[in-house]
Design a protein around this motif. Structure first.
Motif, mmCIF file in Angstrom:
data_model
loop_
_atom_site.group_PDB
_atom_site.id
_atom_site.type_symbol
_atom_site.label_atom_id
_atom_site.label_comp_id
_atom_site.label_asym_id
_atom_site.label_seq_id
_atom_site.Cartn_x
_atom_site.Cartn_y
_atom_site.Cartn_z
ATOM 1 N N GLU A 200 7.134 6.670 -12.387
ATOM 2 C CA GLU A 200 8.345 7.126 -11.695
ATOM 3 C C GLU A 200 8.012 8.248 -10.713
ATOM 4 O O GLU A 200 8.539 8.284 -9.599
ATOM 5 N N GLU A 201 7.132 9.151 -11.112
ATOM 6 C CA GLU A 201 6.766 10.265 -10.243
ATOM 7 C C GLU A 201 6.107 9.779 -8.959
ATOM 8 O O GLU A 201 6.462 10.223 -7.857
ATOM 9 N N VAL A 202 5.147 8.877 -9.066
ATOM 10 C CA VAL A 202 4.463 8.421 -7.861
ATOM 11 C C VAL A 202 5.349 7.508 -7.026
ATOM 12 O O VAL A 202 5.274 7.531 -5.783
ATOM 13 N N ALA A 203 6.214 6.730 -7.665
ATOM 14 C CA ALA A 203 7.151 5.891 -6.903
ATOM 15 C C ALA A 203 8.086 6.762 -6.076
ATOM 16 O O ALA A 203 8.384 6.449 -4.915
ATOM 17 N N ARG A 204 8.527 7.867 -6.657
ATOM 18 C CA ARG A 204 9.402 8.798 -5.943
ATOM 19 C C ARG A 204 8.663 9.474 -4.793
ATOM 20 O O ARG A 204 9.170 9.554 -3.664
ATOM 21 N N THR A 205 7.459 9.936 -5.072
ATOM 22 C CA THR A 205 6.713 10.675 -4.054
ATOM 23 C C THR A 205 6.344 9.788 -2.872
ATOM 24 O O THR A 205 6.487 10.186 -1.706
ATOM 25 N N VAL A 206 5.876 8.576 -3.153
ATOM 26 C CA VAL A 206 5.507 7.675 -2.058
ATOM 27 C C VAL A 206 6.745 7.249 -1.274
ATOM 28 O O VAL A 206 6.705 7.130 -0.044
ATOM 29 N N HIS A 207 7.868 7.073 -1.954
ATOM 30 C CA HIS A 207 9.112 6.762 -1.243
ATOM 31 C C HIS A 207 9.478 7.886 -0.269
ATOM 32 O O HIS A 207 9.815 7.632 0.896
ATOM 33 N N ILE A 208 9.411 9.128 -0.736
ATOM 34 C CA ILE A 208 9.728 10.269 0.137
ATOM 35 C C ILE A 208 8.741 10.335 1.303
ATOM 36 O O ILE A 208 9.123 10.600 2.449
ATOM 37 N N SER A 209 7.483 10.066 1.009
ATOM 38 C CA SER A 209 6.479 10.064 2.076
ATOM 39 C C SER A 209 6.832 9.051 3.162
ATOM 40 O O SER A 209 6.671 9.323 4.359
ATOM 41 N N ARG A 210 7.351 7.910 2.765
ATOM 42 C CA ARG A 210 7.684 6.875 3.739
ATOM 43 C C ARG A 210 8.863 7.275 4.630
ATOM 44 O O ARG A 210 9.039 6.713 5.709
ATOM 45 N N GLN A 211 9.653 8.223 4.162
ATOM 46 C CA GLN A 211 10.735 8.700 5.022
ATOM 47 C C GLN A 211 10.185 9.523 6.190
ATOM 48 O O GLN A 211 10.844 9.680 7.224
ATOM 49 N N LEU A 212 8.981 10.043 6.012
ATOM 50 C CA LEU A 212 8.342 10.854 7.047
ATOM 51 C C LEU A 212 7.428 10.024 7.946
ATOM 52 O O LEU A 212 7.107 10.432 9.062
ATOM 53 N N GLY A 213 7.009 8.885 7.462
ATOM 54 C CA GLY A 213 6.076 8.034 8.189
ATOM 55 C C GLY A 213 5.320 7.181 7.193
ATOM 56 O O GLY A 213 5.523 7.282 5.981
ATOM 57 N N GLU A 214 4.451 6.344 7.683
ATOM 58 C CA GLU A 214 3.712 5.454 6.784
ATOM 59 C C GLU A 214 2.654 6.251 6.024
ATOM 60 O O GLU A 214 1.828 6.941 6.619
ATOM 61 N N PRO A 215 2.663 6.171 4.675
ATOM 62 C CA PRO A 215 1.648 6.889 3.896
ATOM 63 C C PRO A 215 0.242 6.386 4.235
ATOM 64 O O PRO A 215 0.044 5.201 4.515
ATOM 65 N N LEU A 216 -0.722 7.293 4.190
ATOM 66 C CA LEU A 216 -2.102 6.927 4.475
ATOM 67 C C LEU A 216 -2.766 6.397 3.207
ATOM 68 O O LEU A 216 -2.795 7.084 2.179
ATOM 69 N N PRO A 217 -3.301 5.198 3.242
ATOM 70 C CA PRO A 217 -3.960 4.650 2.047
ATOM 71 C C PRO A 217 -5.262 5.369 1.756
ATOM 72 O O PRO A 217 -5.904 5.930 2.658
ATOM 73 N N ILE A 218 -5.656 5.356 0.505
ATOM 74 C CA ILE A 218 -6.943 5.914 0.092
ATOM 75 C C ILE A 218 -7.969 4.783 0.099
ATOM 76 O O ILE A 218 -7.693 3.675 -0.371
ATOM 77 N N ALA A 219 -9.142 5.059 0.598
ATOM 78 C CA ALA A 219 -10.202 4.051 0.636
ATOM 79 C C ALA A 219 -10.546 3.583 -0.774
ATOM 80 O O ALA A 219 -10.536 4.377 -1.727
#
Length: 237
Positions: A200-219
């Protein structure tokens, strides 16, 4: 409470009593972390009757159906076999019992299963979209993206089949069942609850990140390195 367990050896009854205590206490963590509403969600733990015997002699302890979290006690927890049949308890088992039992039957390393409808993880499930691994926390805990499982109806082992098909061979302890919500697994119920909190924590954080722009994937190589370190060094302490 019924006395069906009287047919089992004393060490088995003691193990069941311990599991009831643990599972009851862990259910309090779900509302504490905002993962459930009303009576939704459940925690279970496997109780192995005879590690050398056939799987049908395994038992699981799970929340009863339709009971509020404030009412839960060790005594209200129910015991089922791995065919989802009630073995001991005064109430009907959770409607998700067949799914939990299927997971235990087909993933022998799993000792705990948790299901919630936590808001952000379920929102990703409603979109049938994996949560991309854009956080080091995700690499540590999940070893990559959080996968999506197939749509399945409640009532039989269809959900369990989807969980097993998705997580077998995966490093992730969490799956987002499409249009339903997250299921998590672990070596025991504590580990599965931790995974439920973390998904739930990471789903929330990545969702918020997407409101700012596309999250950068980790290699992938960095994901592998982070996962290996956390699971084999840091996460073991």
């Amino acid at each position: 409470m019924s006395t069906t367990l009287d047919a089992y050896a004393a060490d088995v009854r003691a193990a069941v009593a311990d599991a009831r205590e643990k599972v009851s206490a862990l259910h309090a963590e779900l509302p504490r972390w905002g993962l459930v509403v009303w009576t939704a969600g459940n925690v279970s733990q496997r109780v192995v009757v005879d590690p050398a015997g056939p799987s049908e002699r395994d038992l699981l302890v799970i929340k009863p159906s339709g009971v509020t979290y404030d009412e839960l006690t060790p005594e209200t927890m129910v015991v089922c076999d791995l065919q989802a049949n009630l073995v001991d308890g005064d109430r009907a088992p959770s409607s998700d019992t067949a799914a939990h039992a299927y997971v235990y039957t087909h993933l022998p390393h799993v000792g705990g299963v948790v299901h919630t409808h936590s808001t952000y993880a379920t929102a990703w499930a409603a979109r049938a979209e994996p949560v991309p691994c854009a956080l080091t926390m995700m690499a540590d805990e999940f070893g990559g993206d959080i996968p999506v499982g197939p749509f399945a109806l409640i009532g039989d082992d269809s959900i369990g089949r989807g969980i097993v098909e998705t997580l077998r061979g995966s490093r992730s302890p969490a799956v987002l069942m499409r249009n339903h919500g997250p299921f998590t697994i672990g070596k025991d119920a504590t580990a599965a609850v931790k995974a439920a909190v973390m998904v739930e924590e990471v789903a929330r954080t990545v969702h918020i990140s997407r409101q700012l722009g596309e999250p950068l994937p980790i290699a992938q190589s960095d994901i592998d390195s982070l996962y290996a370190r956390y699971q084999n060094v840091y996460g073991q302490h």
